[in-house]
Design a protein around this motif. Structure first.
Motif, PDB file in Angstrom:
ATOM      1  N   GLN A  79       9.334  15.894  -8.081  1.00 39.44           N
ATOM      2  CA  GLN A  79       9.207  17.355  -8.107  1.00 39.44           C
ATOM      3  C   GLN A  79       9.510  17.909  -9.502  1.00 39.44           C
ATOM      4  OE1 GLN A  79      12.028  17.922  -4.931  1.00 39.44           O
ATOM      5  NE2 GLN A  79      10.447  18.501  -3.476  1.00 39.44           N
ATOM      6  N   ILE A  80      10.515  17.341 -10.161  1.00 41.68           N
ATOM      7  CA  ILE A  80      10.858  17.803 -11.520  1.00 41.68           C
ATOM      8  C   ILE A  80       9.699  17.527 -12.476  1.00 41.68           C
ATOM      9  CG2 ILE A  80      12.371  17.381 -13.517  1.00 41.68           C
ATOM     10  CD1 ILE A  80      14.661  16.946 -11.515  1.00 41.68           C
ATOM     11  N   LYS A  81       9.122  16.314 -12.356  1.00 37.95           N
ATOM     12  CA  LYS A  81       8.029  15.953 -13.264  1.00 37.95           C
ATOM     13  C   LYS A  81       6.818  16.865 -13.048  1.00 37.95           C
ATOM     14  CE  LYS A  81       5.993  12.140 -15.576  1.00 37.95           C
ATOM     15  NZ  LYS A  81       5.803  10.719 -15.723  1.00 37.95           N
ATOM     16  N   ILE A  82       6.550  17.195 -11.796  1.00 36.49           N
ATOM     17  CA  ILE A  82       5.421  18.096 -11.492  1.00 36.49           C
ATOM     18  C   ILE A  82       5.633  19.451 -12.156  1.00 36.49           C
ATOM     19  CG2 ILE A  82       4.398  19.455  -9.601  1.00 36.49           C
ATOM     20  CD1 ILE A  82       4.636  16.882  -7.901  1.00 36.49           C
ATOM     21  N   ARG A  83       6.850  20.012 -12.020  1.00 31.04           N
ATOM     22  CA  ARG A  83       7.130  21.319 -12.629  1.00 31.04           C
ATOM     23  C   ARG A  83       7.065  21.246 -14.150  1.00 31.04           C
ATOM     24  NH1 ARG A  83       7.888  20.967  -7.361  1.00 31.04           N
ATOM     25  NH2 ARG A  83       8.020  22.976  -6.333  1.00 31.04           N
ATOM     26  N   MET A  84       7.557  20.120 -14.686  1.00 28.19           N
ATOM     27  CA  MET A  84       7.552  19.943 -16.139  1.00 28.19           C
ATOM     28  C   MET A  84       6.115  19.909 -16.671  1.00 28.19           C
ATOM     29  SD  MET A  84      10.235  17.329 -17.775  1.00 28.19           S
ATOM     30  CE  MET A  84       9.120  15.956 -17.919  1.00 28.19           C
TER      31      MET A  84
ATOM     32  N   LYS B  22      16.788   8.581   3.656  1.00 26.37           N
ATOM     33  CA  LYS B  22      17.808   7.561   3.341  1.00 26.37           C
ATOM     34  C   LYS B  22      18.133   7.506   1.856  1.00 26.37           C
ATOM     35  CE  LYS B  22      16.463   4.599   7.190  1.00 26.37           C
ATOM     36  NZ  LYS B  22      17.598   4.724   8.099  1.00 26.37           N
ATOM     37  N   ILE B  23      17.116   7.718   1.017  1.00 30.17           N
ATOM     38  CA  ILE B  23      17.393   7.604  -0.425  1.00 30.17           C
ATOM     39  C   ILE B  23      17.486   8.967  -1.129  1.00 30.17           C
ATOM     40  CG2 ILE B  23      16.430   5.274  -0.591  1.00 30.17           C
ATOM     41  CD1 ILE B  23      13.974   6.507  -1.942  1.00 30.17           C
ATOM     42  N   GLY B  24      17.399  10.023  -0.347  1.00 32.80           N
ATOM     43  CA  GLY B  24      17.641  11.368  -0.888  1.00 32.80           C
ATOM     44  C   GLY B  24      16.539  11.934  -1.753  1.00 32.80           C
ATOM     45  N   VAL B  25      15.291  11.699  -1.360  1.00 37.99           N
ATOM     46  CA  VAL B  25      14.163  12.332  -2.057  1.00 37.99           C
ATOM     47  C   VAL B  25      13.246  12.975  -1.024  1.00 37.99           C
ATOM     48  CG1 VAL B  25      14.188  10.762  -4.047  1.00 37.99           C
ATOM     49  CG2 VAL B  25      12.774  10.200  -2.065  1.00 37.99           C
ATOM     50  N   SER B  26      12.193  13.633  -1.498  1.00 33.68           N
ATOM     51  CA  SER B  26      11.257  14.274  -0.565  1.00 33.68           C
ATOM     52  C   SER B  26      10.263  13.234  -0.047  1.00 33.68           C
ATOM     53  CB  SER B  26      10.504  15.397  -1.276  1.00 33.68           C
ATOM     54  OG  SER B  26       9.764  14.869  -2.350  1.00 33.68           O
ATOM     55  N   ARG B  27       9.650  13.557   1.088  1.00 34.67           N
ATOM     56  CA  ARG B  27       8.635  12.674   1.670  1.00 34.67           C
ATOM     57  C   ARG B  27       7.454  12.529   0.706  1.00 34.67           C
ATOM     58  NH1 ARG B  27       3.612  12.718   2.536  1.00 34.67           N
ATOM     59  NH2 ARG B  27       3.604  14.855   3.306  1.00 34.67           N
ATOM     60  N   GLN B  28       7.167  13.641   0.010  1.00 35.00           N
ATOM     61  CA  GLN B  28       6.066  13.630  -0.957  1.00 35.00           C
ATOM     62  C   GLN B  28       6.344  12.669  -2.108  1.00 35.00           C
ATOM     63  OE1 GLN B  28       7.389  16.350   0.386  1.00 35.00           O
ATOM     64  NE2 GLN B  28       5.794  17.803   0.968  1.00 35.00           N
ATOM     65  N   ALA B  29       7.615  12.552  -2.480  1.00 37.17           N
ATOM     66  CA  ALA B  29       7.978  11.634  -3.569  1.00 37.17           C
ATOM     67  C   ALA B  29       7.703  10.194  -3.140  1.00 37.17           C
ATOM     68  CB  ALA B  29       9.448  11.810  -3.937  1.00 37.17           C
ATOM     69  N   ILE B  30       8.058   9.862  -1.905  1.00 36.44           N
ATOM     70  CA  ILE B  30       7.789   8.500  -1.400  1.00 36.44           C
ATOM     71  C   ILE B  30       6.287   8.248  -1.378  1.00 36.44           C
ATOM     72  CG2 ILE B  30       7.976   6.965   0.630  1.00 36.44           C
ATOM     73  CD1 ILE B  30      10.656   7.424  -0.750  1.00 36.44           C
ATOM     74  N   ASN B  31       5.543   9.235  -0.937  1.00 37.63           N
ATOM     75  CA  ASN B  31       4.087   9.114  -0.891  1.00 37.63           C
ATOM     76  C   ASN B  31       3.518   8.832  -2.273  1.00 37.63           C
ATOM     77  OD1 ASN B  31       1.640   9.252   0.570  1.00 37.63           O
ATOM     78  ND2 ASN B  31       1.276  11.297  -0.223  1.00 37.63           N
ATOM     79  N   SER B  32       4.045   9.550  -3.251  1.00 41.25           N
ATOM     80  CA  SER B  32       3.579   9.410  -4.627  1.00 41.25           C
ATOM     81  C   SER B  32       3.948   8.036  -5.217  1.00 41.25           C
ATOM     82  CB  SER B  32       4.205  10.528  -5.451  1.00 41.25           C
ATOM     83  OG  SER B  32       3.694  10.545  -6.724  1.00 41.25           O
ATOM     84  N   ILE B  33       5.160   7.585  -4.922  1.00 42.63           N
ATOM     85  CA  ILE B  33       5.610   6.278  -5.444  1.00 42.63           C
ATOM     86  C   ILE B  33       4.833   5.153  -4.750  1.00 42.63           C
ATOM     87  CG2 ILE B  33       7.589   4.695  -5.623  1.00 42.63           C
ATOM     88  CD1 ILE B  33       9.379   7.290  -5.655  1.00 42.63           C
ATOM     89  N   GLU B  34       4.690   5.287  -3.458  1.00 43.72           N
ATOM     90  CA  GLU B  34       3.988   4.263  -2.670  1.00 43.72           C
ATOM     91  C   GLU B  34       2.535   4.104  -3.129  1.00 43.72           C
ATOM     92  OE1 GLU B  34       5.278   4.069   1.565  1.00 43.72           O
ATOM     93  OE2 GLU B  34       3.138   4.133   1.953  1.00 43.72           O
ATOM     94  N   SER B  36       1.547   4.396  -6.030  1.00 41.26           N
ATOM     95  CA  SER B  36       1.610   4.015  -7.455  1.00 41.26           C
ATOM     96  C   SER B  36       1.185   5.143  -8.388  1.00 41.26           C
ATOM     97  CB  SER B  36       0.762   2.767  -7.727  1.00 41.26           C
ATOM     98  OG  SER B  36       1.259   1.683  -7.004  1.00 41.26           O
ATOM     99  N   LYS B  37       1.363   6.369  -7.945  1.00 42.71           N
ATOM    100  CA  LYS B  37       1.029   7.515  -8.801  1.00 42.71           C
ATOM    101  C   LYS B  37       2.231   7.890  -9.670  1.00 42.71           C
ATOM    102  CE  LYS B  37      -2.989   8.635  -6.820  1.00 42.71           C
ATOM    103  NZ  LYS B  37      -4.261   8.780  -7.516  1.00 42.71           N
ATOM    104  N   PHE B  38       3.401   7.486  -9.211  1.00 39.76           N
ATOM    105  CA  PHE B  38       4.622   7.828  -9.944  1.00 39.76           C
ATOM    106  C   PHE B  38       5.534   6.604 -10.001  1.00 39.76           C
ATOM    107  CE2 PHE B  38       9.034   9.306 -10.059  1.00 39.76           C
ATOM    108  CZ  PHE B  38       9.006  10.144 -11.155  1.00 39.76           C
ATOM    109  N   VAL B  39       6.050   6.320 -11.190  1.00 42.77           N
ATOM    110  CA  VAL B  39       6.971   5.198 -11.362  1.00 42.77           C
ATOM    111  C   VAL B  39       8.396   5.735 -11.245  1.00 42.77           C
ATOM    112  CG1 VAL B  39       7.771   3.375 -12.909  1.00 42.77           C
ATOM    113  CG2 VAL B  39       5.347   4.007 -12.869  1.00 42.77           C
ATOM    114  N   PRO B  40       9.158   5.267 -10.255  1.00 40.16           N
ATOM    115  CA  PRO B  40      10.504   5.839 -10.065  1.00 40.16           C
ATOM    116  C   PRO B  40      11.479   5.424 -11.155  1.00 40.16           C
ATOM    117  CG  PRO B  40      10.184   3.999  -8.592  1.00 40.16           C
ATOM    118  CD  PRO B  40       8.881   4.212  -9.282  1.00 40.16           C
ATOM    119  N   SER B  41      12.574   6.171 -11.252  1.00 38.49           N
ATOM    120  CA  SER B  41      13.627   5.820 -12.209  1.00 38.49           C
ATOM    121  C   SER B  41      14.341   4.549 -11.721  1.00 38.49           C
ATOM    122  CB  SER B  41      14.626   6.959 -12.322  1.00 38.49           C
ATOM    123  OG  SER B  41      15.324   7.088 -11.093  1.00 38.49           O
ATOM    124  N   THR B  42      15.114   3.950 -12.601  1.00 31.22           N
ATOM    125  CA  THR B  42      15.853   2.734 -12.243  1.00 31.22           C
ATOM    126  C   THR B  42      16.789   3.005 -11.062  1.00 31.22           C
ATOM    127  OG1 THR B  42      15.845   2.265 -14.605  1.00 31.22           O
ATOM    128  CG2 THR B  42      17.218   0.858 -13.239  1.00 31.22           C
TER     129      THR B  42
END
Lengths: 147, 68
Positions: A79-84, B22-34, B36-42
């Motif tokens: 979400q932060i990256k999208i806003r950025m 469980k990992i404290g992010v949005s459902r959309q974030a999981i969708n994006s990572i899954e 491969s549109k977004f590379v998560p932080s370490t």
């Protein structure tokens, strides 16, 4: 104005989530801008009052920005990256707009009624929304096939 | 970078929303990572690996195009 201040104070006290407060503060900002714009254009007011009217939207925006800044800390990294990225798109488009208008003004002398600073605020807001749409699509946010 | 999040989720029978919680992010974030549109932080990758009880390397793998 006094009613808004009362409402804001009540919301701050109620400890409502920032996500609930943000749209209200955005609405207050837009309404204060439109209200000030209308009042300054249509009414003949004392100069002191006109100064206040020009400052009110800036204060409303500051409140919105402060709340938005606090809200960013609650967002996840996608979400932060999208806003950025939306802000980057908006800034780039805004820069191009101002630059082009500056050059056009030198070349053709723009008529103040056709083009002036007042038109820039809604345009910049629209640029941010365009950036949001582009970025959300890029990160697959609106894709609903998820289980 | 490719990942096996969908496979790991299927093993645990979790939805994206459940993993997200469980990992404290949005459902959309999981969708994006899954996808491969977004590379998560370490930190997020490690949190995810911990929830799956697997190593980060088994969940995220570099592709040919990621290699220098």
């Amino acid at each position: 104005m006094y009613i808004w201040l009362k409402q804001i104070r009540a919301m701050e006290k109620s400890k409502k989530p920032l996500s609930d407060r943000l749209p209200l503060y955005a609405l207050i900002w837009v309404l204060s801008y439109v209200g000030s714009l209308g009042a300054l254009k249509m009414l003949s007011l004392p100069e002191e009052f006109e100064v206040i009217l020009t400052i009110v939207p800036a204060l409303a925006f500051a409140l919105f920005l402060y709340t938005f800044y606090r809200y960013v800390h609650l967002m996840d990294e996608v979400q932060i990256k999208i806003r950025m990225e939306a802000a980057v798109v908006a800034f780039s488009l805004a820069l191009v707009t101002v630059m082009t208008l500056g050059l056009v003004d030198i070349a053709f002398k723009l008529n103040g009624e056709d083009w002036n600073f007042r038109f820039l605020a809604p345009m910049f807001m629209a640029y941010y929304l365009i950036g949001l749409v582009i970025s959300k699509r890029k990160y697959n946010i609106d894709h609903e096939e998820h289980d | 970078m490719k990942n096996t999040i969908k496979v790991e989720r299927a093993k645990k029978n979790w939805t994206q929303a459940e993993l997200a919680e469980k990992i404290g992010v949005s459902r959309q974030a999981i969708n994006s990572i899954e996808a491969s549109k977004f590379v998560p932080s370490t930190v997020l990758a490690l949190r995810m690996a911990k929830e799956f009880g697997a190593s980060v390397e088994s969940i995220f793998q570099l592709e040919e195009t990621d290699l220098v």
